[in-house]
Design an enzyme around this catalytic site. Structure first.
Site, PDB file in Angstrom:
ATOM      1  N   LEU A  33       0.810  -1.220   0.000  1.00  0.00           N
ATOM      2  CA  LEU A  33       0.000   0.000   0.000  1.00  0.00           C
ATOM      3  C   LEU A  33       0.842   1.268   0.000  1.00  0.00           C
ATOM      4  CD1 LEU A  33      -2.625  -1.190   2.618  1.00  0.00           C
ATOM      5  CD2 LEU A  33      -2.735  -1.368   0.123  1.00  0.00           C
ATOM      6  N   HIS A  34       0.309   2.281  -0.668  1.00  0.00           N
ATOM      7  CA  HIS A  34       0.920   3.614  -0.682  1.00  0.00           C
ATOM      8  C   HIS A  34      -0.196   4.648  -0.464  1.00  0.00           C
ATOM      9  CE1 HIS A  34      -0.718   3.750  -4.694  1.00  0.00           C
ATOM     10  NE2 HIS A  34       0.027   2.729  -5.084  1.00  0.00           N
ATOM     11  N   GLY A  36      -1.817   6.436  -2.419  1.00  0.00           N
ATOM     12  CA  GLY A  36      -2.941   6.317  -3.355  1.00  0.00           C
ATOM     13  C   GLY A  36      -4.010   5.400  -2.779  1.00  0.00           C
ATOM     14  N   HIS A  37      -3.579   4.216  -2.311  1.00  0.00           N
ATOM     15  CA  HIS A  37      -4.531   3.298  -1.676  1.00  0.00           C
ATOM     16  C   HIS A  37      -5.148   3.948  -0.430  1.00  0.00           C
ATOM     17  CE1 HIS A  37      -1.543   0.335  -3.484  1.00  0.00           C
ATOM     18  NE2 HIS A  37      -2.658  -0.067  -4.028  1.00  0.00           N
ATOM     19  N   GLN A  61      -5.712 -11.583 -13.383  1.00  0.00           N
ATOM     20  CA  GLN A  61      -5.550 -10.351 -14.147  1.00  0.00           C
ATOM     21  C   GLN A  61      -4.130 -10.159 -14.675  1.00  0.00           C
ATOM     22  OE1 GLN A  61      -6.794  -7.977 -10.623  1.00  0.00           O
ATOM     23  NE2 GLN A  61      -5.290  -6.478 -11.322  1.00  0.00           N
ATOM     24  N   SER A 185       2.383   4.176  -7.539  1.00  0.00           N
ATOM     25  CA  SER A 185       2.061   2.828  -7.992  1.00  0.00           C
ATOM     26  C   SER A 185       2.948   1.850  -7.238  1.00  0.00           C
ATOM     27  CB  SER A 185       2.344   2.707  -9.496  1.00  0.00           C
ATOM     28  OG  SER A 185       2.385   1.339  -9.869  1.00  0.00           O
ATOM     29  N   ARG A 187       4.159  -0.603  -8.473  1.00  0.00           N
ATOM     30  CA  ARG A 187       5.197  -1.001  -9.437  1.00  0.00           C
ATOM     31  C   ARG A 187       6.342   0.013  -9.528  1.00  0.00           C
ATOM     32  NH1 ARG A 187       0.554  -3.356 -12.517  1.00  0.00           N
ATOM     33  NH2 ARG A 187       0.976  -5.584 -12.618  1.00  0.00           N
TER      34      ARG A 187
END
Ligand code: AMP
Length: 285
Positions: A33-34, A36-37, A61, A185, A187
């Site tokens: 998590l960052h 954004g989450h 996915q 992200s 990623r």
């Protein structure tokens, strides 16, 4: 904070909360998590009496040549962050339960998922919609929160939730960025310092495009050509697509019209890492 692994238990937890008169908010994530989450979690905490966050790296996915095995995971850290935010429950289903032997049912949203991410990653959205449908069935939320960072995903889920009469309100929150503009992200951890620096061209191209549109440019072709040029000046960045689409349908547009609502979108490989970003555009009516 409860940590729930089974679908039955998630359902009981949610049903009990609703019986106690609470609105159930749900935030699906793949963990690591960052901010954004956490912006989604905070929105749910503000608006709902109970917040459930799922953590599940969804194999369906990812294509076989994608980063499922390497996708970053750190459950302990995620749990601490969510506890500090006051989350009521984490739902972390087991892969064996979610995709039990004999599993063969998929949810497909048709038109919205064809272009862009759907064209580059043909099995991706079917994996997303299927797991979100399963997660909705397990957590039975009143509202579910998604990030505008994955704009096509959010439009796809909104369509699915409405078409399948899920009764779940879909809330889409703005993109959270690092101070230098890079969209957050999980990623981003793959990027070397040089790649991270080159990746800044993505958000720069979107910012410049937005400013040009605000200054009166209405030709999408001109805007997209300049975005591509800006990004490809960075040595390690390779554009997968740049696109301008209608906000709800994801149909591509040539001209921005008065009163129109659009997305400018980018997908780009920086080194081996595939990044996506976008900017919502509203033309005054
Ligand atoms: P993920 O864990 O990547 O599947 O993302 C879970 C949710 O967080 C999705 O709804 C994403 O759109 C959202 N999200 C991811 N990154 C961001 C970001 N930078 N800003 C806002 N939401 C985000």
């Amino acid at each position: 904070m409860r940590v729930i692994a089974s679908t039955d238990e998630a359902r009981r937890f949610s049903d009990e909360a609703r019986r106690a008169g609470k609105i159930v908010g749900f935030v699906p994530t793949m963990g690591f998590l960052h901010e954004g989450h956490l912006s989604l979690v905070r929105a749910s905490r503000r608006e709902c009496g109970t917040t459930i966050v799922s953590i599940f790296v969804n194999p369906a996915q990812f294509a076989p040549d994608e980063d499922f095995d390497d996708y970053p995971r750190n459950f302990e850290r995620d749990a601490k962050l969510l506890e500090a935010e006051g989350v009521d429950a984490i739902f972390a289903p087991k892969r064996e339960e979610f995709y039990a032997e004999g599993f063969q049912t998929y949810v497909t949203v048709e038109d919205i998922t064809r272009p862009l991410e759907g064209a580059s990653r043909p099995t991706h959205f079917r994996g997303v919609t299927t797991v979100v449908a399963m997660l909705f069935n397990a957590t039975r939320p009143d509202r579910a929160y998604f990030g505008g960072k994955d704009a096509q995903q959010a439009a796809t889920i909104s369509r699915m939730a409405a078409d399948l009469k899920t009764g779940v309100d879909i809330v889409v929150m703005p993109i959270v960025r690092e101070s230098d503009g890079l969209a957050m992200s999980s990623r981003n951890t793959y990027l070397s310092p040089e790649e991270r620096n080159d990746a800044l061209a993505i958000s720069r191209a979107l910012r410049e495009a937005k400013a040009e549109i605000e200054a009166g440019e209405r030709d999408a072709g001109n805007i997209l050509a300049r975005m591509r040029e800006t990004i490809e000046r960075s040595e390690r960045a390779n554009v997968d697509y740049v696109a301008a689409v209608e906000r709800e349908t994801f149909e591509s547009v040539d001209t921005f019209r008065a009163g129109g609502r659009y997305y400018l979108l980018v997908a780009c490989r920086v080194g081996k890492t595939r990044l996506i970003d976008n900017e919502p555009i509203s033309i005054p009516g």
